[in-house]
Write an enzyme that holds these catalytic residues in place. Sequence first.
Site, short mmCIF file in Angstrom:
data_model
loop_
_atom_site.label_atom_id
_atom_site.label_comp_id
_atom_site.label_asym_id
_atom_site.label_seq_id
_atom_site.Cartn_x
_atom_site.Cartn_y
_atom_site.Cartn_z
N ASP A 139 4.90 -14.28 -1.70
CA ASP A 139 5.48 -12.99 -2.06
C ASP A 139 6.05 -12.87 -3.48
O ASP A 139 5.63 -12.02 -4.23
CB ASP A 139 6.58 -12.64 -1.03
CG ASP A 139 7.03 -11.20 -1.13
OD1 ASP A 139 6.20 -10.36 -1.48
OD2 ASP A 139 8.21 -10.92 -0.86
N CYS A 196 -11.41 6.83 8.66
CA CYS A 196 -10.04 6.94 9.20
C CYS A 196 -9.04 7.22 8.08
O CYS A 196 -9.10 6.64 7.01
CB CYS A 196 -9.69 5.63 9.90
SG CYS A 196 -8.02 5.60 10.58
N CYS A 199 -3.30 6.14 8.43
CA CYS A 199 -2.15 5.60 7.67
C CYS A 199 -1.72 6.54 6.55
O CYS A 199 -0.54 6.64 6.22
CB CYS A 199 -2.47 4.21 7.13
SG CYS A 199 -3.85 4.17 5.97
C1 B12 Z 1 5.39 -5.03 -4.86
C2 B12 Z 1 5.25 -5.15 -3.38
C3 B12 Z 1 5.66 -4.08 -2.58
C4 B12 Z 1 6.01 -2.72 -3.19
C5 B12 Z 1 4.69 -2.02 -3.62
C6 B12 Z 1 3.60 -2.11 -2.53
C7 B12 Z 1 2.19 -2.04 -3.06
N1 B12 Z 1 1.29 -1.59 -2.20
O1 B12 Z 1 1.90 -2.41 -4.20
C8 B12 Z 1 6.77 -2.03 -2.01
C9 B12 Z 1 8.26 -2.27 -2.16
C10 B12 Z 1 6.52 -0.53 -1.86
C11 B12 Z 1 6.24 -2.84 -0.82
C12 B12 Z 1 6.25 -2.36 0.47
C13 B12 Z 1 5.75 -3.07 1.56
N2 B12 Z 1 5.39 -4.36 1.57
CO1 B12 Z 1 5.18 -5.43 -0.05
N3 B12 Z 1 4.73 -6.54 -1.52
C14 B12 Z 1 4.73 -6.33 -2.80
C15 B12 Z 1 4.19 -7.56 -3.55
C16 B12 Z 1 5.37 -8.36 -4.07
C17 B12 Z 1 3.20 -7.27 -4.69
C18 B12 Z 1 2.10 -6.25 -4.31
C19 B12 Z 1 1.29 -5.86 -5.52
O2 B12 Z 1 0.72 -6.71 -6.19
N4 B12 Z 1 1.24 -4.55 -5.84
C20 B12 Z 1 0.54 -4.05 -6.99
C21 B12 Z 1 -0.70 -3.24 -6.54
C22 B12 Z 1 -1.46 -2.69 -7.75
O3 B12 Z 1 -1.55 -4.15 -5.91
P1 B12 Z 1 -2.24 -3.85 -4.51
O4 B12 Z 1 -1.25 -3.29 -3.57
O5 B12 Z 1 -2.99 -5.08 -4.12
O6 B12 Z 1 -3.21 -2.67 -4.93
C23 B12 Z 1 -4.57 -2.74 -4.75
C24 B12 Z 1 -5.16 -1.48 -4.20
O7 B12 Z 1 -4.45 -0.40 -4.68
C25 B12 Z 1 -6.57 -1.64 -4.68
N5 B12 Z 1 -7.20 -0.42 -5.16
C26 B12 Z 1 -6.81 0.40 -6.13
N6 B12 Z 1 -7.69 1.38 -6.27
C27 B12 Z 1 -8.66 1.18 -5.37
C28 B12 Z 1 -9.80 1.91 -5.09
C29 B12 Z 1 -10.64 1.45 -4.09
C30 B12 Z 1 -11.85 2.25 -3.79
C31 B12 Z 1 -10.34 0.27 -3.37
C32 B12 Z 1 -11.23 -0.23 -2.28
C33 B12 Z 1 -9.16 -0.45 -3.67
C34 B12 Z 1 -8.34 0.04 -4.67
O8 B12 Z 1 -6.60 -2.52 -5.79
C35 B12 Z 1 -5.28 -2.91 -6.10
C36 B12 Z 1 -5.30 -4.30 -6.63
O9 B12 Z 1 -5.82 -5.19 -5.64
C37 B12 Z 1 3.45 -8.31 -2.37
C38 B12 Z 1 3.47 -9.83 -2.44
C39 B12 Z 1 2.44 -10.34 -3.43
N7 B12 Z 1 2.87 -11.21 -4.32
O10 B12 Z 1 1.30 -9.95 -3.38
C40 B12 Z 1 4.19 -7.81 -1.10
C41 B12 Z 1 3.35 -7.54 0.14
C42 B12 Z 1 2.15 -6.74 -0.29
N8 B12 Z 1 4.21 -6.68 0.94
C43 B12 Z 1 4.06 -6.85 2.21
C44 B12 Z 1 4.69 -6.04 3.20
C45 B12 Z 1 4.69 -6.59 4.63
C46 B12 Z 1 5.23 -4.79 2.86
C47 B12 Z 1 5.70 -3.68 3.82
C48 B12 Z 1 4.84 -3.54 5.08
C49 B12 Z 1 7.18 -3.93 4.19
C50 B12 Z 1 7.81 -2.85 5.05
N9 B12 Z 1 7.56 -2.82 6.35
O11 B12 Z 1 8.55 -2.03 4.55
C51 B12 Z 1 5.59 -2.43 2.90
C52 B12 Z 1 4.21 -1.77 2.98
C53 B12 Z 1 4.05 -0.57 2.08
C54 B12 Z 1 2.60 -0.37 1.63
N10 B12 Z 1 1.89 0.55 2.27
O12 B12 Z 1 2.14 -1.05 0.71
C55 B12 Z 1 3.09 -7.97 2.53
C56 B12 Z 1 1.76 -7.35 3.00
C57 B12 Z 1 0.97 -8.23 3.96
C58 B12 Z 1 -0.36 -7.61 4.25
N11 B12 Z 1 -0.79 -7.70 5.48
O13 B12 Z 1 -1.00 -7.07 3.38
C59 B12 Z 1 3.00 -8.72 1.12
C60 B12 Z 1 1.64 -9.32 0.79
C61 B12 Z 1 4.08 -9.81 1.16
C62 B12 Z 1 3.66 -11.03 1.96
N12 B12 Z 1 3.68 -12.19 1.34
O14 B12 Z 1 3.29 -10.98 3.11
N13 B12 Z 1 5.75 -4.04 -1.22
#
Ligand code: B12
Length: 386
Positions: A139, A196, A199
């Site tokens: 994380d 779907c 979410c």
């Molecule tokens: C910052 C963070 C948050 C932030 C931002 C969340 C986010 N989605 O970025 C906040 C505080 C909101 C948050 C909330 C939650 N979090 Co959080 N968070 C993180 C953290 C530290 C970094 C995530 C990150 O890199 N974000 C930056 C964005 C740019 O990256 P991304 O989400 O992967 O985005 C991708 C998509 O958007 C995709 N994408 C973009 N455009 C497109 C277009 C297409 C067509 C496609 C296919 C894809 C795509 O590409 C991006 C890059 O891969 C991680 C831990 C880690 N080090 O990874 C935990 C993590 C993601 N969190 C986690 C959890 C459990 C949660 C919550 C469920 C907690 C809760 N119950 O409140 C919520 C869920 C909210 C949600 N819907 O995301 C878990 C998720 C586990 C899993 N099964 O995925 C993680 C992995 C922690 C862990 N070690 O388990 N979190």
Amino acid sequence: MRTSISKTENLRALIDREARRAGFDAVAVTTPDAIPQAPARLAEFVADGFHGSMGWIADTLKRRGEPTALWPEVRSIIVLAMNYGPDHDPRAVLAKRDRGAISVYAQNRDYHDVMKGRLKEIAGKIVARAGGDVKVFVDTAPVMEKPLAEAAGLGWQGKHTNLVSREHGSWLFLGTIFTTAELAPDTPEDDHCGSCRACLDVCPTDAFPAPYRLDARRCISYLTIENKGPIPHEFREKIGNRIYGCDDCLAACPWNKFAQAASEAKLVARADLREPPLTDLLALDDAAFRSFFTGSPIKRIGRDRFVRNALIAAGNSGEPSLRDAVCALLGDASPLVRGAAVWALSRLVPETEFAKCASAALKAEGDEAVRREWRLALANQIEAHA
Ligand code: B12
């Protein structure tokens, strides 16, 4: 050559066995170059300002997007997942307005603590068998755990941006072991979201500007956990009684129907956090907060931010019985708490009573942001009754 292949195979068998033994529900391997799209998508997320006040995401952009920028020696990335699926519908508490809704993950012991030690044990076994070097992450490190998990084949990033698996649905914690050992990668998983939108449509605050993209500034998880200041007015009603994180997008995922409930003993789940009464939470001072949340991830946000959240829930409760608990916080030492108490009270008591409280409190209030809360609440009450 034959020796090195058989060594690799043995190492993989050891990793699978040790991961199971340590209580992980899935493990798979990928390579550091397996997420070529992630850096650009991460950069776009930051450029759009979607990270809000999480400046640490912007500060670590390069290292976060590219595993080799974080650690040039890494050759393989082992991604491990732990199921934390609830044995009940976490949405049931949302209808109990005198209770606080705490997201499922935070009803358990801090998963960083639960997972880190276990990852280190497995990493130690890898070094003992294969030599080389290892690093473990859960994380908080600049590692993009979700795209790496998808590349390793543990699931796919759903439209809510979290990892979804056919087996465990949306309830998985992720962790990684970076190693200098060469391991054969697993096959990436395909996207099974189809048409779907469950979410996306269920999100109370419209935090998804598009499928697969989250504007964290609108996400209740961000607003209640990461956001240090007052909760913006726009979101207060929509937050309902969610006082720490939010599970709505996860719980809506149809793939959860195949998930098994996780072992509560493994996660050290706390039954007293399933639907805690708001009256109890509003009464927490700093010492009581720290002791009540020992070992919980909630401790991280501190008492003031937590009581701020409980006050928003109180304001949404429609429960006049919470009046005294809210009133007591109008004189709290923290302006963050006082400001939220003003908003909560304005929604729990009649206009005349609120106006009386306001004239007394405004005389003593020195914080401009709290004074603004009073003025705004008074104006809103007048408008509501006009
Ligand atoms: C910052 C963070 C948050 C932030 C931002 C969340 C986010 N989605 O970025 C906040 C505080 C909101 C948050 C909330 C939650 N979090 Co959080 N968070 C993180 C953290 C530290 C970094 C995530 C990150 O890199 N974000 C930056 C964005 C740019 O990256 P991304 O989400 O992967 O985005 C991708 C998509 O958007 C995709 N994408 C973009 N455009 C497109 C277009 C297409 C067509 C496609 C296919 C894809 C795509 O590409 C991006 C890059 O891969 C991680 C831990 C880690 N080090 O990874 C935990 C993590 C993601 N969190 C986690 C959890 C459990 C949660 C919550 C469920 C907690 C809760 N119950 O409140 C919520 C869920 C909210 C949600 N819907 O995301 C878990 C998720 C586990 C899993 N099964 O995925 C993680 C992995 C922690 C862990 N070690 O388990 N979190």
